[in-house]
Design a protein around this motif. Structure first.
Motif, PDB file in Angstrom:
ATOM      1  N   ASP A   1     -91.005  29.283  52.209  1.00 34.92           N
ATOM      2  CA  ASP A   1     -90.008  28.254  52.581  1.00 34.92           C
ATOM      3  C   ASP A   1     -90.312  27.501  53.937  1.00 34.92           C
ATOM      4  O   ASP A   1     -89.618  28.297  54.819  1.00 34.92           O
ATOM      5  N   GLU A   2     -90.867  26.385  53.972  1.00 32.27           N
ATOM      6  CA  GLU A   2     -91.007  25.991  55.261  1.00 32.27           C
ATOM      7  C   GLU A   2     -91.955  26.697  56.272  1.00 32.27           C
ATOM      8  O   GLU A   2     -91.340  27.029  57.415  1.00 32.27           O
ATOM      9  N   PRO A   3     -93.012  27.183  55.850  1.00 32.16           N
ATOM     10  CA  PRO A   3     -93.762  27.973  56.762  1.00 32.16           C
ATOM     11  C   PRO A   3     -94.290  27.413  57.845  1.00 32.16           C
ATOM     12  O   PRO A   3     -94.563  28.059  59.000  1.00 32.16           O
TER      13      PRO A   3
ATOM     14  N   PHE B   1     -88.405  33.318  54.115  1.00 33.62           N
ATOM     15  CA  PHE B   1     -87.262  32.560  53.917  1.00 33.62           C
ATOM     16  C   PHE B   1     -87.310  31.244  54.988  1.00 33.62           C
ATOM     17  O   PHE B   1     -88.065  31.218  55.859  1.00 33.62           O
ATOM     18  N   GLN B   2     -86.267  30.006  54.849  1.00 36.74           N
ATOM     19  CA  GLN B   2     -86.409  29.059  55.589  1.00 36.74           C
ATOM     20  C   GLN B   2     -86.302  29.254  57.041  1.00 36.74           C
ATOM     21  O   GLN B   2     -86.816  29.140  57.918  1.00 36.74           O
ATOM     22  N   MET B   3     -85.143  30.135  57.420  1.00 37.53           N
ATOM     23  CA  MET B   3     -84.819  30.911  58.723  1.00 37.53           C
ATOM     24  C   MET B   3     -85.770  31.849  58.731  1.00 37.53           C
ATOM     25  O   MET B   3     -86.025  32.783  57.899  1.00 37.53           O
TER      26      MET B   3
ATOM     27  N   PRO C   1     -85.839  15.449  49.880  1.00 39.67           N
ATOM     28  CA  PRO C   1     -85.245  15.113  51.111  1.00 39.67           C
ATOM     29  C   PRO C   1     -84.213  16.488  51.625  1.00 39.67           C
ATOM     30  O   PRO C   1     -84.114  17.280  50.780  1.00 39.67           O
ATOM     31  N   ASN C   2     -83.573  16.550  52.686  1.00 43.46           N
ATOM     32  CA  ASN C   2     -83.059  17.558  53.195  1.00 43.46           C
ATOM     33  C   ASN C   2     -81.595  17.654  52.145  1.00 43.46           C
ATOM     34  O   ASN C   2     -81.106  16.660  51.564  1.00 43.46           O
ATOM     35  N   GLY C   3     -81.314  18.904  51.768  1.00 41.96           N
ATOM     36  CA  GLY C   3     -80.240  19.165  50.796  1.00 41.96           C
ATOM     37  C   GLY C   3     -80.577  18.888  49.558  1.00 41.96           C
ATOM     38  O   GLY C   3     -79.671  18.702  48.579  1.00 41.96           O
ATOM     39  N   SER C   4     -81.606  18.693  49.058  1.00 44.43           N
ATOM     40  CA  SER C   4     -82.103  18.314  47.828  1.00 44.43           C
ATOM     41  C   SER C   4     -82.228  19.452  46.973  1.00 44.43           C
ATOM     42  O   SER C   4     -82.295  19.454  45.619  1.00 44.43           O
ATOM     43  N   GLY C   5     -82.059  20.736  47.544  1.00 46.56           N
ATOM     44  CA  GLY C   5     -82.018  21.861  46.545  1.00 46.56           C
ATOM     45  C   GLY C   5     -83.260  22.967  46.478  1.00 46.56           C
ATOM     46  O   GLY C   5     -83.088  23.667  45.845  1.00 46.56           O
ATOM     47  N   LYS C   6     -84.148  22.614  47.364  1.00 44.43           N
ATOM     48  CA  LYS C   6     -85.205  23.326  47.132  1.00 44.43           C
ATOM     49  C   LYS C   6     -84.890  24.812  47.694  1.00 44.43           C
ATOM     50  O   LYS C   6     -85.475  25.484  46.901  1.00 44.43           O
ATOM     51  N   SER C   7     -84.269  25.105  48.780  1.00 38.79           N
ATOM     52  CA  SER C   7     -84.099  26.580  49.122  1.00 38.79           C
ATOM     53  C   SER C   7     -83.362  27.402  48.091  1.00 38.79           C
ATOM     54  O   SER C   7     -83.483  28.462  47.699  1.00 38.79           O
ATOM     55  N   THR C   8     -82.315  26.582  47.469  1.00 35.56           N
ATOM     56  CA  THR C   8     -81.452  27.172  46.524  1.00 35.56           C
ATOM     57  C   THR C   8     -82.112  27.514  45.611  1.00 35.56           C
ATOM     58  O   THR C   8     -82.225  28.648  44.587  1.00 35.56           O
ATOM     59  N   LEU C   9     -83.171  26.580  45.032  1.00 35.78           N
ATOM     60  CA  LEU C   9     -84.128  26.976  43.623  1.00 35.78           C
ATOM     61  C   LEU C   9     -85.012  28.060  44.170  1.00 35.78           C
ATOM     62  O   LEU C   9     -84.878  29.164  43.029  1.00 35.78           O
TER      63      LEU C   9
ATOM     64  N   GLU D   1     -92.120  22.371  51.858  1.00 32.86           N
ATOM     65  CA  GLU D   1     -92.401  21.881  53.209  1.00 32.86           C
ATOM     66  C   GLU D   1     -92.273  20.538  53.784  1.00 32.86           C
ATOM     67  O   GLU D   1     -92.192  19.533  52.597  1.00 32.86           O
ATOM     68  N   HIS D   2     -91.795  20.327  54.907  1.00 35.08           N
ATOM     69  CA  HIS D   2     -91.295  18.707  55.094  1.00 35.08           C
ATOM     70  C   HIS D   2     -92.498  17.870  55.766  1.00 35.08           C
ATOM     71  O   HIS D   2     -92.667  17.031  55.672  1.00 35.08           O
ATOM     72  N   ASN D   3     -93.279  18.902  56.397  1.00 34.17           N
ATOM     73  CA  ASN D   3     -94.565  18.184  57.175  1.00 34.17           C
ATOM     74  C   ASN D   3     -95.560  17.757  55.830  1.00 34.17           C
ATOM     75  O   ASN D   3     -96.297  18.440  55.260  1.00 34.17           O
TER      76      ASN D   3
ATOM     77  N   LYS E   1     -73.564  20.348  42.454  1.00 31.98           N
ATOM     78  CA  LYS E   1     -74.521  20.895  41.703  1.00 31.98           C
ATOM     79  C   LYS E   1     -75.986  20.748  42.572  1.00 31.98           C
ATOM     80  O   LYS E   1     -76.609  19.953  42.926  1.00 31.98           O
ATOM     81  N   ALA E   2     -76.158  21.905  43.105  1.00 33.30           N
ATOM     82  CA  ALA E   2     -77.384  21.966  44.243  1.00 33.30           C
ATOM     83  C   ALA E   2     -78.783  22.087  43.448  1.00 33.30           C
ATOM     84  O   ALA E   2     -79.561  21.478  44.091  1.00 33.30           O
ATOM     85  N   VAL E   3     -78.901  22.506  42.176  1.00 29.05           N
ATOM     86  CA  VAL E   3     -80.079  22.550  41.643  1.00 29.05           C
ATOM     87  C   VAL E   3     -79.617  22.222  40.053  1.00 29.05           C
ATOM     88  O   VAL E   3     -78.667  22.684  39.610  1.00 29.05           O
TER      89      VAL E   3
ATOM     90  N   SER F   1     -74.644  25.755  40.869  1.00 29.56           N
ATOM     91  CA  SER F   1     -73.665  24.861  41.290  1.00 29.56           C
ATOM     92  C   SER F   1     -72.687  25.759  42.665  1.00 29.56           C
ATOM     93  O   SER F   1     -72.618  27.079  42.401  1.00 29.56           O
ATOM     94  N   PHE F   2     -72.551  25.250  43.388  1.00 24.33           N
ATOM     95  CA  PHE F   2     -71.608  25.869  44.627  1.00 24.33           C
ATOM     96  C   PHE F   2     -70.409  24.816  44.346  1.00 24.33           C
ATOM     97  O   PHE F   2     -70.349  23.798  44.769  1.00 24.33           O
ATOM     98  N   GLY F   3     -69.130  25.401  43.618  1.00 26.29           N
ATOM     99  CA  GLY F   3     -67.912  24.665  43.615  1.00 26.29           C
ATOM    100  C   GLY F   3     -68.381  23.347  42.827  1.00 26.29           C
ATOM    101  O   GLY F   3     -68.967  23.686  41.760  1.00 26.29           O
TER     102      GLY F   3
HETATM  103  N1  LIG Z   1     -74.443  29.059  50.001  1.00 24.29           N
HETATM  104  C1  LIG Z   1     -73.899  27.748  49.759  1.00 24.29           C
HETATM  105  N2  LIG Z   1     -72.680  27.260  49.583  1.00 24.29           N
HETATM  106  C2  LIG Z   1     -72.291  26.245  49.246  1.00 24.29           C
HETATM  107  N3  LIG Z   1     -73.278  25.038  49.168  1.00 24.29           N
HETATM  108  C3  LIG Z   1     -74.460  25.323  49.458  1.00 24.29           C
HETATM  109  C4  LIG Z   1     -74.849  26.717  49.633  1.00 24.29           C
HETATM  110  N4  LIG Z   1     -76.312  26.779  49.859  1.00 24.29           N
HETATM  111  C5  LIG Z   1     -76.666  25.498  49.668  1.00 24.29           C
HETATM  112  N5  LIG Z   1     -75.904  24.590  49.473  1.00 24.29           N
HETATM  113  C6  LIG Z   1     -75.685  23.276  49.227  1.00 24.29           C
HETATM  114  O1  LIG Z   1     -76.452  22.824  48.091  1.00 24.29           O
HETATM  115  C7  LIG Z   1     -77.382  21.735  48.430  1.00 24.29           C
HETATM  116  C8  LIG Z   1     -78.909  22.138  48.582  1.00 24.29           C
HETATM  117  O2  LIG Z   1     -79.192  22.895  49.801  1.00 24.29           O
HETATM  118  P1  LIG Z   1     -80.689  23.433  49.789  1.00 24.29           P
HETATM  119  O3  LIG Z   1     -80.691  24.336  51.193  1.00 24.29           O
HETATM  120  O4  LIG Z   1     -80.836  24.113  48.700  1.00 24.29           O
HETATM  121  O5  LIG Z   1     -81.425  22.389  50.314  1.00 24.29           O
HETATM  122  P2  LIG Z   1     -83.096  22.263  50.959  1.00 24.29           P
HETATM  123  O6  LIG Z   1     -83.730  21.238  49.962  1.00 24.29           O
HETATM  124  O7  LIG Z   1     -83.494  23.423  50.978  1.00 24.29           O
HETATM  125  O8  LIG Z   1     -82.933  21.514  52.137  1.00 24.29           O
HETATM  126  P3  LIG Z   1     -83.635  21.595  53.586  1.00 24.29           P
HETATM  127  O9  LIG Z   1     -84.708  20.980  53.406  1.00 24.29           O
HETATM  128  O10 LIG Z   1     -82.677  20.816  54.621  1.00 24.29           O
HETATM  129  O11 LIG Z   1     -83.839  22.884  53.683  1.00 24.29           O
HETATM  130  C9  LIG Z   1     -76.906  21.321  49.858  1.00 24.29           C
HETATM  131  O12 LIG Z   1     -75.998  20.202  49.374  1.00 24.29           O
HETATM  132  C10 LIG Z   1     -76.089  22.407  50.329  1.00 24.29           C
HETATM  133  O13 LIG Z   1     -75.190  22.142  51.181  1.00 24.29           O
END
Ligand SMILES: Nc1ncnc2c1ncn2[C@@H]1O[C@H](COP(=O)(O)OP(=O)(O)OP(=O)(O)O)[C@@H](O)[C@H]1O
Ligand SMILES: [Mg+2]
Lengths: 247, 323
Positions: free
Chosen positions: A171-173, A85-87, A38-46, A204-206, A18-20, A13-15
C-alpha cells in the motif's frame, strides 16, 4: 491455472459510506497488478478486507483457490501473503536485524522449536542477505526508529518479503520515498518478481512508478472498478481521466 | 554476550554468594525477600516491560502460589510437587486472565487486572475453611533438600538464590528466543506483527501466563520464607509495589526489576532513621524519578552512556555509542 488471488463481489460499508462496492478481480501468478484511484476511493479498505484486517460486509476472497474470508491476518501471512500498510509500520525499538528476523520466524519450525531452538530461528544469514538486498546493510544493528523515513519504508517493504511469500500486497510503497531510493525500490520489486516469481498488488499514487512497474492496472473510484487494462490503455481511458480530474 | 558482561555477571554472582555470610539473620531475611520479589518483578517485566500488557494483579499470583504451596506441603505433598503445582496453576490462571487483554488495553486492562487482584484477596479472606480467613496460615514448612534442612536462614537463602538464578536464566533464554521477539513486537506494533504471522492472541495469553507463573513461584518462596501467610500480604498495595519495582528499575531492561526490587526492599531499611517521614520521602523520590526518567534507572544509565560515547566520538552511530 488457478489465480493466486481471487476477489469476488467484495463490499465494505462504514455506516452509510460504501467504501468498497462490489469489487471482483483475479491476480495471476507472476503479475504485478497496480491499484490506483483518487484519494478515498477505497483502495486501502479493499486491501484490508482482502487481508483479514477488516471484515468485508459481503463477498469472498480466495488465495490459491482456497477461501480465506474470516481468517485473521496472521493466518493469511502463513498462507504466503505478505503486505505493507499505507502508514509506515516498523518496530522502532527493535534493531533492523530483529525486525527482519521477526518477519520470517513465524514460518520456521513449531511453537516449541521457537522457544527452545536457535534464538534467531536460523534466519540470521537470510536476514542479512535481505537487508543487503534493500541496501540497509550499514544499518543492520541500528534501532529501526533511528532510520530515515525512506529507509524505514524500505525496511517495511523488506519485512513483507522475508517469509518468501508468493503474493505481496503493497500500500503506497513509494509514498515519502526520495527519487534515488524510488528507482532502487522499483528495481528491487522487479527483481523479486523475475527471480522468485513473486506476484504483486501495488497501490500507488505515483503514476510514473505504477506505469513503469505494473503489467496490469485496475482503477477504483468511489469504491468501484471503473477501468482495467495495461498501463497504456488505462492512461488514455477517458473515464479514468475524468475520475481524477473530477475528484 | 561480551567478555565484559560475563565478568560483571560472575562478579555479581560471587557477591550474592558471599554477602549473606556478612549478615545477621535479619540481613539474610531481607536479602531473601529481595530475591523473592525480584522473581515476581521479573515475571511482571515480561508481561509489562517486554510484551507491553499492563497488569496490576501480580500480587494475586503470588497469593495463589503461596496458598497452593502452603496447603499442599502442609497436607504432606512433597515440596517440589507443591511448588511446580503452584507455578502451573498460576500459568493457567494467568493465561485465562489474558483473555480480557485481547479486547481492551492500557488503563482498561489495568482496571480489570486490579479487580481480579481484589477478587483473589476476597476469596482468600472469605473461604475460611480452606485459607484460614484473615488469620491466614502459620507453620509453613521449609523445603528439605537431599536430607539437608533449609530451616536455617543461610541454607534457605541459598535455596532461594539457586531458584532466582534458574528463573533469571530461563527468562533470558525466553527473551532472546523468537518468543521474546514476538513479545516485543506485540508491545511495539501488534497490527504489523499480526500481518507478519505473529499470532497475537497466543502471544498475549502466553505473556500473561509466563509472567504469572513467575509470580506463583515467588509466592511459593515467600510462604516458605515467612512461614506465615495471610490475605493482606497479597493485596493491591503489593501489586503496586511489584509494579513500582519494574518501573523504577526500568521496564523492558533485563536487570531492571532486580535493581528495582533491591531499592524498594531496601528503602525502608535505609530510611528507617527518618521514622514517620519515611513514606513521604519514598513517595517524593519515586515521583522525581518518574518525572525525570520515565524509563527507570536503567533507562537513565543507557541514556547517560549513549551521550558520553557520542561526545567522545561524535561520528558514531547511536548503536555504536549504545554498546
Ligand atoms: N475505519 C473507517 N471508518 C469509517 N470510514 C472509513 C474507514 N476507513 C476508511 N473509511 C472511508 O472509506 C473511504 C475509502 O477510504 P480508503 O482509505 O480505503 O481510501 P484510499 O483509496 O486508500 O485513499 P488514499 O489514496 O487517500 O489512501 C473513505 O471515504 C474513507 O473516509
Ligand atoms: Mg489508502
Amino acid at each position: 491455472m488457478t489465480p493466486v488471488l481471487s476477489v469476488r463481489n467484495v463490499s465494505k460499508s462504514f455506516g452509510g459510506v460504501k467504501a468498497v462496492d462490489n469489487v471482483s478481480f483475479d491476480v495471476h501468478q507472476g503479475e504485478i497488478l497496480g491499484l490506483i484511484g483518487p484519494n478515498g476511493s477505497g483502495k486501502s479498505t479493499l486491501f484490508n478486507c482482502v487481508l483479514g484486517q477488516l471484515p468485508a460486509s459481503t463477498g469472498t476472497v480466495l488465495v490459491d483457490g482456497k477461501e480465506v474470508a474470516g481468517k485473521p491476518p496472521c493466518d493469511l501471512n502463513k498462507l504466503g501473503v505478505g503486505r505493507t500498510f499505507q502508514m509506515l509500520q516498523v518496530f522502532p525499538e527493535m534493531t533492523v536485524l530483529d525486525n527482519i528476523i521477526l518477519a520470517g520466524q513465524e514460518h520456521k519450525g513449531t511453537m516449541l522449536s521457537r522457544l527452545f531452538g536457535k534464538p534467531d530461528a536460523g534466519l540470521t544469514e537470510e536476514a542479512l542477505r535481505m537487508i543487503d538486498f534493500f541496501r540497509l546493510g550499514h544499518q543492520t544493528h541500528e534501532k529501526a526508529g533511528s532510520l530515515s523515513y525512506g529507509q524505514q519504508k524500505l525496511l517495511d517493504a523488506a519485512m513483507a518479503f522475508m517469509a518468501g511469500p508468493k503474493l505481496v500486497m503493497l500500500d503506497e510503497p513509494a509514498g515519502g520515498v526520495n527519487l534515488t531510493m524510488l528507482a532502487d525500490l522499483k528495481e528491487r520489486l522487479k527483481a523479486f518478481n523475475q527471480e522468485r516469481g513473486a506476484t504483486f498488488v501495488v497501490i500507488e499514487h505515483n503514476m510514473e512508478f505504477v506505469m513503469s512497474l505494473c503489467t496490469r492496472i485496475i482503477v477504483l473510484a468511489n469504491g468501484r472498478i471503473i477501468a482495467e487494462g495495461d498501463p497504456e490503455t488505462v492512461r488514455n481511458d477517458p473515464t479514468v481521466i475524468e475520475a481524477y480530474l473530477g475528484g | 554476550m561480551s567478555k565484559h558482561t560475563l565478568a560483571t555477571l560472575v562478579a555479581g554472582l560471587a557477591i550474592l554468594i558471599l554477602l549473606p555470610f556478612t549478615q545477621s539473620n535479619y540481613g539474610v531475611f531481607v536479602l531473601c525477600s529481595w530475591l523473592v520479589y525480584s522473581i515476581s518483578a521479573m515475571g511482571l517485566n515480561l508481561t509489562l516491560g517486554y510484551a507491553g500488557q499492563v497488569s496490576l494483579a501480580q500480587a494475586s499470583f503470588m497469593g495463589i502460589g503461596a496458598y497452593t504451596t502452603a496447603l499442599m506441603t502442609m497436607a504432606g505433598v512433597p515440596w517440589p510437587a507443591a511448588m511446580i503445582a503452584a507455578m502451573v496453576l498460576c500459568f493457567v490462571i494467568g493465561f485465562l486472565l489474558g483473555y480480557p487483554a485481547l479486547r481492551v488495553q492500557h488503563h482498561f486492562l489495568a482496571f480489570i487486572t486490579l479487580a481480579f487482584n481484589a477478587l483473589v484477596v476476597l476469596m482468600l479472606r472469605n473461604e475460611e475453611w480452606l485459607t484460614g480467613g484473615t488469620y491466614g496460615i502459620v507453620g509453613i514448612p521449609r523445603p528439605e533438600l537431599f536430607g539437608l534442612q533449609t530451616q536455617k536462614p543461610l541454607a534457605f537463602y541459598f535455596f532461594v538464590l539457586a531458584l532466582f538464578v534458574l528463573m533469571a536464566v530461563a527468562l533470558y533464554a525466553i527473551i532472546r528466543s523468537p518468543w521474546g521477539r514476538a513479545f516485543k513486537a506485540l508491545r511495539e506494533n501488534p497490527i504489523r506483527a499480526n500481518s507478519l504471522g505473529v499470532d497475537i492472541r497466543k502471544t498475549t495469553l502466553l505473556a500473561f501466563a509466563i509472567g504469572s507463573s513467575y509470580g506463583g513461584l515467588a509466592g511459593s518462596l515467600l510462604a516458605q520464607l515467612t512461614q506465615f501467610i495471610d490475605p493482606h500480604s497479597f493485596g493491591l498495595t503489593i501489586s503496586l509495589k511489584v509494579l513500582l519495582m519494574v518501573i523504577v528499575g526500568g521496564a523492558g531492561f533485563f536487570f531492571g526489576p532486580i535493581l528495582g526490587a533491591l531499592l524498594i526492599v531496601l528503602a525502608p531499611e535505609f530510611l528507617r532513621f527518618t521514622e514517620g517521614y519515611y513514606l513521604m520521602i519514598y513517595a517524593t523520590l519515586v515521583i522525581v524519578l518518574m518525572v525525570f526518567c520515565p524509563t527507570g534507572l536503567l533507562g537513565l544509565v543507557e541514556r547517560a552512556r549513549t551521550a558520553l560515547k557520542l561526545r567522545q566520538n561524535p561520528n558514531a552511530t547511536t548503536w555504536e555509542a549504545g554498546r
